[in-house]
Structure formats: structure tokens, C-alpha cells
Design a protein around this motif. Structure first.
Motif, PDB file in Angstrom:
ATOM      1  N   ASN A  62      40.743  35.893  42.258  1.00  0.00           N
ATOM      2  CA  ASN A  62      40.153  37.183  42.632  1.00  0.00           C
ATOM      3  C   ASN A  62      39.864  37.322  44.121  1.00  0.00           C
ATOM      4  OD1 ASN A  62      37.999  35.447  42.825  1.00  0.00           O
ATOM      5  ND2 ASN A  62      36.604  36.662  41.574  1.00  0.00           N
ATOM      6  N   TYR A 110      44.356  36.324  45.452  1.00  0.00           N
ATOM      7  CA  TYR A 110      45.351  37.044  44.631  1.00  0.00           C
ATOM      8  C   TYR A 110      46.601  36.202  44.381  1.00  0.00           C
ATOM      9  CZ  TYR A 110      42.157  40.680  46.002  1.00  0.00           C
ATOM     10  OH  TYR A 110      41.011  41.388  46.229  1.00  0.00           O
ATOM     11  N   SER A 136      39.511  44.794  37.806  1.00  0.00           N
ATOM     12  CA  SER A 136      39.144  45.021  39.206  1.00  0.00           C
ATOM     13  C   SER A 136      39.996  44.172  40.139  1.00  0.00           C
ATOM     14  CB  SER A 136      37.661  44.718  39.426  1.00  0.00           C
ATOM     15  OG  SER A 136      37.387  43.334  39.253  1.00  0.00           O
ATOM     16  N   ILE A 137      40.494  43.050  39.630  1.00  0.00           N
ATOM     17  CA  ILE A 137      41.378  42.202  40.444  1.00  0.00           C
ATOM     18  C   ILE A 137      42.677  42.946  40.739  1.00  0.00           C
ATOM     19  CG2 ILE A 137      42.684  40.047  40.500  1.00  0.00           C
ATOM     20  CD1 ILE A 137      40.524  38.801  38.764  1.00  0.00           C
ATOM     21  N   VAL A 196      43.038  46.224  40.707  1.00  0.00           N
ATOM     22  CA  VAL A 196      42.690  47.372  41.552  1.00  0.00           C
ATOM     23  C   VAL A 196      42.616  46.956  43.017  1.00  0.00           C
ATOM     24  CG1 VAL A 196      40.910  49.076  42.080  1.00  0.00           C
ATOM     25  CG2 VAL A 196      41.470  48.559  39.697  1.00  0.00           C
ATOM     26  N   ASP A 197      41.889  45.870  43.286  1.00  0.00           N
ATOM     27  CA  ASP A 197      41.733  45.417  44.669  1.00  0.00           C
ATOM     28  C   ASP A 197      43.059  44.919  45.242  1.00  0.00           C
ATOM     29  OD1 ASP A 197      39.061  46.006  44.440  1.00  0.00           O
ATOM     30  OD2 ASP A 197      38.456  43.942  43.989  1.00  0.00           O
ATOM     31  N   MET A 198      43.783  44.131  44.454  1.00  0.00           N
ATOM     32  CA  MET A 198      45.048  43.575  44.930  1.00  0.00           C
ATOM     33  C   MET A 198      46.052  44.666  45.272  1.00  0.00           C
ATOM     34  SD  MET A 198      48.354  43.174  43.594  1.00  0.00           S
ATOM     35  CE  MET A 198      48.120  43.155  41.829  1.00  0.00           C
ATOM     36  N   SER A 207      45.685  47.658  46.156  1.00  0.00           N
ATOM     37  CA  SER A 207      45.274  48.684  47.119  1.00  0.00           C
ATOM     38  C   SER A 207      45.585  48.325  48.574  1.00  0.00           C
ATOM     39  CB  SER A 207      43.771  48.960  46.979  1.00  0.00           C
ATOM     40  OG  SER A 207      43.012  47.799  47.279  1.00  0.00           O
ATOM     41  N   HIS A 208      46.049  47.098  48.827  1.00  0.00           N
ATOM     42  CA  HIS A 208      46.315  46.680  50.205  1.00  0.00           C
ATOM     43  C   HIS A 208      47.675  45.993  50.306  1.00  0.00           C
ATOM     44  CE1 HIS A 208      42.153  47.551  51.292  1.00  0.00           C
ATOM     45  NE2 HIS A 208      41.779  46.876  50.223  1.00  0.00           N
ATOM     46  N   SER A 224      47.514  41.991  50.321  1.00  0.00           N
ATOM     47  CA  SER A 224      47.173  41.354  49.046  1.00  0.00           C
ATOM     48  C   SER A 224      48.294  41.544  48.025  1.00  0.00           C
ATOM     49  CB  SER A 224      45.842  41.893  48.504  1.00  0.00           C
ATOM     50  OG  SER A 224      45.853  43.303  48.415  1.00  0.00           O
ATOM     51  N   GLU A 236      44.814  54.539  41.516  1.00  0.00           N
ATOM     52  CA  GLU A 236      45.286  53.272  40.960  1.00  0.00           C
ATOM     53  C   GLU A 236      46.716  53.387  40.449  1.00  0.00           C
ATOM     54  OE1 GLU A 236      42.459  51.680  38.155  1.00  0.00           O
ATOM     55  OE2 GLU A 236      40.787  51.955  39.553  1.00  0.00           O
ATOM     56  N   ASP A 269      48.922  53.209  43.506  1.00  0.00           N
ATOM     57  CA  ASP A 269      49.020  51.839  43.991  1.00  0.00           C
ATOM     58  C   ASP A 269      49.912  51.001  43.077  1.00  0.00           C
ATOM     59  OD1 ASP A 269      47.369  52.516  46.060  1.00  0.00           O
ATOM     60  OD2 ASP A 269      45.553  51.653  45.172  1.00  0.00           O
TER      61      ASP A 269
END
Length: 358
Positions: free
Chosen positions: A67, A70, A110-111, A113-115, A117-118, A121, A153, A156
């Protein structure tokens, strides 16, 4: 004195037929995909127990990235299990293709989602996934993100798939190996509401990048629907769009004399939060002298004994769903999950039905 209603349950299984939609341009009819997910925690059901005569592709379920980085941190015990999985299934007679699936219903989304988005990552995740697949001898990989929650999301996700496919093609060219298979498990409908938020899958990206998708045509009803019974994998439902044609978990019955689909219910029942394996359903039916009913309208099966109502797929409903999938020109089917069948009853019938319909 008020009459007493015994509180029992509707139990469901997740050994139901799911269609796999073919994607991308097709120049010739590809071979059918007969796939299934193998739960890595099923200690009593090792890969060596899988009857590969009935399948073409087996998914290892599941892996998740770290997390923070990634990337995939594979410990020694998991590494041994992954190697055993691919080696065993590649050397079975007949052999099958192997993929590892990332995520699953219990994963921390959420992992993802965060991964996703950038750019940085995403690249770390993609590179690590390819490394794992090649290191342990997999033929492909699968994303099971359940589910992107909003338009951002979904956007992404589309970027992730575009970049992932490009990386897969570059890696295959650089190593002179066949490209890894690339699939995803998705919600049964292309668009849907969750908490009044509308979202739609990035169909263009999916069509460009994935070899096929596994549409999860189940969980239409469940413990959250604790007022009525319902077929959790209905092929048809004239009253709503919650059906496979458009697009069972468990209850406790209020009235033992009302047992058809749509009957009043109270709560979830025994089993794993109201879930039972197909073999357990068969045992329940035999031990309790349950009445088994095939429901033509929804193309599903249910049984009842007293106040207990069980909704599931059996050989009859699964066979009809195979015909439905082939009539739509879909590429195949998959099961969740391998260890849940009862002596390969449904798996065998479905495999035969697809061959007979070819």
C-alpha cells in the motif's frame, strides 16, 4: 397466542456460471475460454486436485500490492505456492493456462484508487505485476478491482489499462516471449449507481487493451436484501435490471409456507455470512428432504425445507446459461470458485454443454 415463525435462512453459493465477453477486433473465432478461480487459501483443495479436462484457464486468487510502494512483496511461503500452482497446472494432462488475479472482493480498494491516480505509482505497479508473472511462470494476469466508485476512478482505470497493455507489449518484444494474457473481472453491468453516484466503465480502454473480461453476474441479491428472497444470479428478472440478461446470498424466511422467489424474508442465515458451497447445499437438501425447484422465469434453482430457502445454480440452470452465452456470441465462462463444486458436477455439465453447442 401469536403464531411462532421459525427463523431459518436462505443460503447461496458462488459456483454459478458467469459469462466472459470477448473484446477487441476478432478476425477468426478464438477458442472458448473455460475458466475458474482457485482460492489460494483452500488448503484442502490443492492445484493437483483440479480436473484440467474441464478448463482452459485457471486463476490464482489473489495477490495485492504493497500500500506504499504499490509493488508486490512476495514472501517465501507465497513464492512456493505460486511456483507450485503454475508448475502443477502446466504439467497436468491436459495442461491449462495460468493467470494470477489482483484484488478480490475482500481487497482494500483504496490501494487501487491511490495507485491508479498517479503516473509514477501506476508504473511501479505495472512493472512489478509483470515481474511476478514472469518470475513464477504465469501466462497472464487479471485485475479484480471491486469496484471503481466514481467517474474519476473509472477514468484512472482506463489510464491504467492503457499503460499496462503498452508495458506488456514492450516487455514481450524485449524478451522475445508471447505477450502475457491480460484480463479483468468487472461488475455485471457497464454502468451503475453506488450511493447515488453514477459511474461507467471505460469501455474504449477495455476494448483496446484486454483479451477478455470476466463479468461477475452474481450477487444481485443478498444479505443486504433481507426482506425478500431472490435469485442471486438470475438470468432474467422482469421486475428490475438486476439480471444477467440485462446486464443469492441469504435471508431468513418469515413464513415457511411462502417459498417462491420474492417471498418475505427476515435476515441472513448460517454458513459464512449466509454463504454455502454447492457441495454443502447438496448435503442440506439430502439431509432435510428439501424440495428442489427450477424457476423458469429467472433461470435459477432453489430448494426449501421448512423455513429454510436456498437459491443457487445447478446443472440445469448452468446449462441454459451456457446456451445463452453462446447465443450472444460470448467467448466463454468462468466460475467462482473451484473448490466449491460438488465432485465436478456443474463444471462437467457446463463443459459438455459448450462443446455440444459448438
Amino acid at each position: 397466542m401469536a403464531s411462532l415463525h421459525y427463523v431459518c435462512s436462505l443460503l447461496s453459493i458462488l459456483v454459478c456460471l458467469i459469462t466472459i465477453a470477448a473484446t477487441g477486433p476478432i478476425t477468426a473465432s478464438p477458442p472458448p475460454v473455460k475458466a475458474a478461480y482457485w482460492p489460494s487459501w483452500a488448503e484442502s483443495f490443492p492445484p493437483s486436485a483440479i480436473n484440467t479436462n474441464l478448463f482452459t484457464h485457471i486463476y490464482y486468487a489473489f495477490l495485492m500490492p504493497n500500500n506504499v510502494t504499490y509493488k508486490f512483496n512476495i514472501d517465501n511461503s507465497t513464492a512456493i505456492q505460486l511456483s507450485n500452482f503454475t508448475t502443477t497446472l502446466h504439467h497436468k494432462n491436459p495442461p491449462v493456462k495460468t493467470l494470477f488475479s489482483i484484488g478480490g472482493a475482500g481487497a482494500d480498494t483504496s490501494i487501487f484508487v491511490d495507485m491508479a491516480s498517479h503516473p509514477r505509482s501506476r508504473q511501479a505497479f505495472i512493472h512489478s505485476s509483470i515481474q511476478v508473472a514472469r518470475k513464477f511462470g504465469f501466462d497472464g494476469l487479471d485485475l479484480d478491482w471491486e469496484f471503481p466508485q466514481n467517474p474519476k476512478e473509472m477514468h484512472d482505470l482506463g489510464l491504467l489499462l492503457d499503460e499496462w497493455r503498452l508495458a506488456l507489449e514492450r516487455e514481450a518484444k524485449a524478451t522475445c516471449q508471447p505477450p502475457l494474457l491480460f484480463t479483468a473481472a468487472v461488475y455485471f453491468s457497464v454502468d451503475f449507481f453506488v450511493a447515488d453516484v453514477y459511474r461507467k466503465y471505460p469501455v474504449g480502454s477495455i476494448n483496446r487493451n484486454l483479451d477478455w473480461i470476466n463479468a461477475m453476474c452474481f450477487d444481485y441479491h443478498g444479505g443486504w436484501d433481507n426482506t425478500t428472497t431472490g435469485a442471486h444470479a438470475a438470468l432474467y428478472d422482469p421486475k428490475s435490471n438486476l439480471s444477467t440478461s440485462y446486464g443469492l446470498k441469504s435471508w431468513k424466511l418469515k413464513d415457511p409456507n411462502s417459498h417462491e422467489i420474492g417471498s418475505p424474508a427476515v435476515d441472513v442465515g448460517p454458513g459464512d455470512k449466509g454463504l454455502m458451497q454447492f457441495v454443502q447445499v447438496g448435503e442440506f437438501n439430502r439431509m432435510n428432504g428439501a424440495t428442489v425447484v427450477y424457476d423458469v422465469g429467472s433461470v435459477s434453482t432453489y430448494s426449501f425445507a421448512g423455513a429454510t430457502w436456498i437459491g443457487y445454480d445447478d446443472e440445469i440452470s448452468a446449462t441454459i446459461k451456457v446456451g445463452f452465452a453462446q447465443a450472444l456470441g460470448l467467448r466463454g465462462y468462468f466460475f467462482w470458485a473451484l473448490s466449491y463444486d460438488d465432485e465436478w458436477k456443474i463444471s462437467t455439465q457446463v463443459a459438455r454443454a459448450w462443446i455440444l453447442n459448438d
